[in-house]
Design a protein around this motif. Structure first.
Motif: not given
Length: 133
Positions: A48, A54, A58, A60, A63-64
């Protein structure tokens, strides 16, 4: 009645995490799954920081959370050619980087451009009709 012949699996109990800092997890996870999740999360955090990755908005949660869950599930539940995926990938890349010139599991000293000649006795048999096989 079932007889257990080998006791290795009986005494190998996988440790499980049910909550973290008093927060209960939706499903219990093993230490191995947790390690793969944290490792994948760390890799995603490193990726990221790259400007190209990046820019993808958004996402997130994907991704996480999503990708580390998928990685931890794949590396703990699936097998490739009867091996754990990380061991299979390690052996695959080790094979790609090796020299590939072996004779009875021993490395040959010849260069790849030289022709190989088998030094040994070759036997064969004739068909009953007299034709060579």
């Amino acid at each position: 009645m079932k007889h257990i012949r080998i006791y290795n699996q009986v005494f190998r109990i996988e440790k499980t995490v049910y909550n973290i800092q008093g927060i209960p997890l939706p499903i219990p996870v093993s230490y191995r799954q947790l390690a793969f999740f944290v490792g994948a999360l760390f890799v995603m955090l490193l990726l990221n920081t790259l400007p190209i990755l990046s820019w993808f908005g958004n996402y997130y949660l994907l991704k996480f959370v999503g990708i580390p869950i998928l990685v931890s599930w794949f590396f703990t539940r699936k097998t490739l050619d009867g091996k754990a995926p990380h061991r299979f990938l390690f052996r695959y890349f080790e094979h790609l980087l090796s020299h590939h010139h072996f004779a009875r599991y021993q490395k040959l000293e010849k260069t790849p451009n030289e022709k190989y000649q088998y030094e040994g006795e070759v036997s064969f048999r004739f068909d009953s009709g007299g034709d060579n096989i």
